[in-house]
Design an enzyme around this catalytic site. Structure first.
Site, PDB file in Angstrom:
ATOM      1  N   ARG A  16      43.178  32.945  47.563  1.00  0.00           N
ATOM      2  CA  ARG A  16      42.171  32.464  48.513  1.00  0.00           C
ATOM      3  C   ARG A  16      40.787  32.369  47.885  1.00  0.00           C
ATOM      4  O   ARG A  16      40.065  31.392  48.074  1.00  0.00           O
ATOM      5  CB  ARG A  16      42.131  33.394  49.726  1.00  0.00           C
ATOM      6  CG  ARG A  16      43.412  33.406  50.567  1.00  0.00           C
ATOM      7  CD  ARG A  16      43.271  34.402  51.696  1.00  0.00           C
ATOM      8  NE  ARG A  16      44.439  34.459  52.554  1.00  0.00           N
ATOM      9  CZ  ARG A  16      45.476  35.266  52.346  1.00  0.00           C
ATOM     10  NH1 ARG A  16      45.483  36.079  51.299  1.00  0.00           N
ATOM     11  NH2 ARG A  16      46.504  35.269  53.180  1.00  0.00           N
ATOM     12  N   ILE A  17      40.404  33.403  47.129  1.00  0.00           N
ATOM     13  CA  ILE A  17      39.058  33.412  46.529  1.00  0.00           C
ATOM     14  C   ILE A  17      38.973  32.376  45.420  1.00  0.00           C
ATOM     15  O   ILE A  17      37.985  31.627  45.323  1.00  0.00           O
ATOM     16  CB  ILE A  17      38.715  34.818  46.000  1.00  0.00           C
ATOM     17  CG1 ILE A  17      38.706  35.831  47.148  1.00  0.00           C
ATOM     18  CG2 ILE A  17      37.360  34.801  45.289  1.00  0.00           C
ATOM     19  CD1 ILE A  17      38.622  37.273  46.701  1.00  0.00           C
ATOM     20  N   PRO A  72      44.140  39.790  40.549  1.00  0.00           N
ATOM     21  CA  PRO A  72      44.257  41.225  40.823  1.00  0.00           C
ATOM     22  C   PRO A  72      44.336  42.021  39.528  1.00  0.00           C
ATOM     23  O   PRO A  72      44.615  41.473  38.458  1.00  0.00           O
ATOM     24  CB  PRO A  72      45.574  41.317  41.604  1.00  0.00           C
ATOM     25  CG  PRO A  72      46.376  40.157  41.109  1.00  0.00           C
ATOM     26  CD  PRO A  72      45.378  39.054  40.847  1.00  0.00           C
ATOM     27  N   ALA A 106      36.103  40.168  40.330  1.00  0.00           N
ATOM     28  CA  ALA A 106      37.430  40.642  40.754  1.00  0.00           C
ATOM     29  C   ALA A 106      37.541  42.158  40.571  1.00  0.00           C
ATOM     30  O   ALA A 106      37.127  42.922  41.450  1.00  0.00           O
ATOM     31  CB  ALA A 106      38.510  39.900  39.973  1.00  0.00           C
ATOM     32  N   ARG A 107      38.049  42.595  39.439  1.00  0.00           N
ATOM     33  CA  ARG A 107      38.234  44.021  39.180  1.00  0.00           C
ATOM     34  C   ARG A 107      37.730  44.342  37.782  1.00  0.00           C
ATOM     35  O   ARG A 107      37.951  43.591  36.822  1.00  0.00           O
ATOM     36  CB  ARG A 107      39.707  44.420  39.301  1.00  0.00           C
ATOM     37  CG  ARG A 107      40.372  44.038  40.593  1.00  0.00           C
ATOM     38  CD  ARG A 107      39.756  44.704  41.802  1.00  0.00           C
ATOM     39  NE  ARG A 107      40.174  46.083  41.976  1.00  0.00           N
ATOM     40  CZ  ARG A 107      39.813  46.854  42.994  1.00  0.00           C
ATOM     41  NH1 ARG A 107      39.004  46.375  43.909  1.00  0.00           N
ATOM     42  NH2 ARG A 107      40.237  48.089  43.088  1.00  0.00           N
ATOM     43  N   ASP A 142      30.170  41.596  38.494  1.00  0.00           N
ATOM     44  CA  ASP A 142      29.990  42.324  39.748  1.00  0.00           C
ATOM     45  C   ASP A 142      30.884  43.552  39.787  1.00  0.00           C
ATOM     46  O   ASP A 142      30.815  44.332  40.730  1.00  0.00           O
ATOM     47  CB  ASP A 142      30.295  41.407  40.938  1.00  0.00           C
ATOM     48  CG  ASP A 142      29.954  42.058  42.274  1.00  0.00           C
ATOM     49  OD1 ASP A 142      28.797  42.490  42.432  1.00  0.00           O
ATOM     50  OD2 ASP A 142      30.835  42.135  43.144  1.00  0.00           O
ATOM     51  N   GLU A 194      33.133  51.975  37.143  1.00  0.00           N
ATOM     52  CA  GLU A 194      32.045  51.844  38.102  1.00  0.00           C
ATOM     53  C   GLU A 194      32.000  52.925  39.170  1.00  0.00           C
ATOM     54  O   GLU A 194      30.975  53.101  39.837  1.00  0.00           O
ATOM     55  CB  GLU A 194      32.131  50.488  38.803  1.00  0.00           C
ATOM     56  CG  GLU A 194      33.316  50.359  39.736  1.00  0.00           C
ATOM     57  CD  GLU A 194      33.390  48.973  40.391  1.00  0.00           C
ATOM     58  OE1 GLU A 194      33.538  48.918  41.620  1.00  0.00           O
ATOM     59  OE2 GLU A 194      33.320  47.971  39.668  1.00  0.00           O
ATOM     60  N   HIS A 200      28.972  45.583  42.562  1.00  0.00           N
ATOM     61  CA  HIS A 200      30.155  45.296  43.371  1.00  0.00           C
ATOM     62  C   HIS A 200      29.765  44.872  44.794  1.00  0.00           C
ATOM     63  O   HIS A 200      30.241  45.433  45.796  1.00  0.00           O
ATOM     64  CB  HIS A 200      31.086  46.508  43.423  1.00  0.00           C
ATOM     65  CG  HIS A 200      32.532  46.119  43.573  1.00  0.00           C
ATOM     66  ND1 HIS A 200      33.553  46.772  42.932  1.00  0.00           N
ATOM     67  CD2 HIS A 200      33.132  45.134  44.288  1.00  0.00           C
ATOM     68  CE1 HIS A 200      34.709  46.214  43.256  1.00  0.00           C
ATOM     69  NE2 HIS A 200      34.470  45.218  44.081  1.00  0.00           N
TER      70      HIS A 200
END
Length: 343
Positions: free
Chosen positions: A169-170, A220, A247-248, A272, A277, A309
């Site tokens: 979706r993103i 992911p 994302a991650r 981000d 983190e 984030h």
């Protein structure tokens, strides 16, 4: 069957009780609205779930969680002992949850697969544009009242090839935005979206790395993709390419990225997320010494834009995260399943 009917009537009348952890002030109104609309008590706690407070789940039917760090080792055993039926997280990522443990202890886990794809996609482009127009460098000049232009000439996104890693979706929302700028878009995903496949934008992973001027990550964090951006994959990229990661953090080997940014192999990075983190982002560390040397080196670079984030952090997304997670918990308790159930 009679007992089931009676149980469901009790549930619908508000006998259910939920407890939510790590609740921020900006989330509180949405919890309260949902609680009033559904007639279900939701207790709100400011603290994350820890081994010391997991016992506070006793007496509730569902736990609503949100945290970037790992959940406690024995979380699901404790939740099972407390007769918790569902653990609902108000975010997408579940890489910090021991899903095997949840299954063994009979706890259903739900997430929020799409709270606002547009929020994250828009933010990723916003951060990239700052890099392309040298905003870090201009801000530093202007702080000294130096308002000259040269030599920081910018670049135009519409003249670039953007490689989108991940077309969920993103990723799909990001593709539409990049197309709006006139950029050429190529993409990689092991699972092809039928509509995008018709457009012929899918390429092999190695081709994307070699051809893209910008590589934006919307995938992911899995074991297979841990440190997807590393010394080897960076060596395959164009000289002067840009990396965007909303994302991650685990997708990038930060040490390898820093070296590539310092050497000029990569022109810039908009981040981000950061792989370590949890102890930094969303904490007030003013006046404190950050011990993470890699992070300190990263944020000093002029060709890096770092944010804590916050790509998801819009009013629309926050409301959706809260209410969808609560809806999911309610649905699992009433029906035994949910469209947001993590398999």
């Amino acid at each position: 069957n009679l007992y089931c009917i009676i149980d469901n009537l009790f549930l619908l009348e508000g006998i259910m009780k939920f407890v939510a952890f790590n609740v921020r002030e900006d989330e509180r109104r949405y919890f309260e609205e949902w609680s009033k609309e559904n007639g279900i008590e939701v207790s709100l706690k400011k603290e994350e779930i820890t081994p010391d407070n997991v016992s506070e789940t006793v007496g509730y039917d569902a736990v609503i969680g949100l945290q970037t760090g790992l959940y406690p080792d024995n979380l699901f055993k404790e939740l099972s002992d407390a007769n918790i039926k569902v653990f609902s997280v108000r975010n997408v990522g579940v890489d910090n949850i021991n899903l095997d443990d949840a299954k063994q202890n009979g706890i259903a886990v739900t997430n929020v697969p799409a709270y606002s794809p547009s929020a994250i996609a828009e933010f990723s482009v916003t951060q990239l544009l700052q890099l392309l127009r040298n905003q870090n460098l201009f801000r530093k000049r202007m702080a000294k009242q130096d308002y000259r232009w040269a030599p920081f000439v910018g670049k135009e996104l519409g003249k670039m090839t953007v490689g989108v890693m991940g077309t969920g979706r993103i990723g799909r929302a990001a593709i539409q935005i990049y197309k709006g700028f006139g950029a050429k878009v190529i993409a990689y995903d092991p699972f092809h979206n039928p509509e995008l496949e018709k457009e012929g934008i899918y390429v092999e992973k190695e081709d994307l790395l070699k051809k893209a001027d910008v590589i934006t990550l919307h995938m992911p964090a899995t074991d297979d993709d841990y440190h997807f951006i590393n010394e080897k994959t960076i060596s395959m990229m164009k000289d002067g390419a840009y990396i965007v990661n909303t994302a991650r953090g685990a997708l990038i080997d930060t040490s390898a990225l820093v070296e590539a940014l310092k050497s000029g192999k990569l022109a810039g990075a908009a981040l981000d997320t950061y792989e370590n983190e949890a102890s930094i982002f969303n904490h007030d560390l003013e006046g404190q010494e950050i011990e993470d040397e890699t992070f300190k080196e990263l944020i000093k670079l002029d060709n890096v834009v770092v944010s804590p984030h916050i790509a998801f952090y819009t009013n629309v997304a926050v409301e959706n995260m809260v209410k969808i997670s609560l809806d999911s918990a309610k649905e699992v308790i009433e029906t035994g399943t949910s469209s947001t159930l993590v398999k």
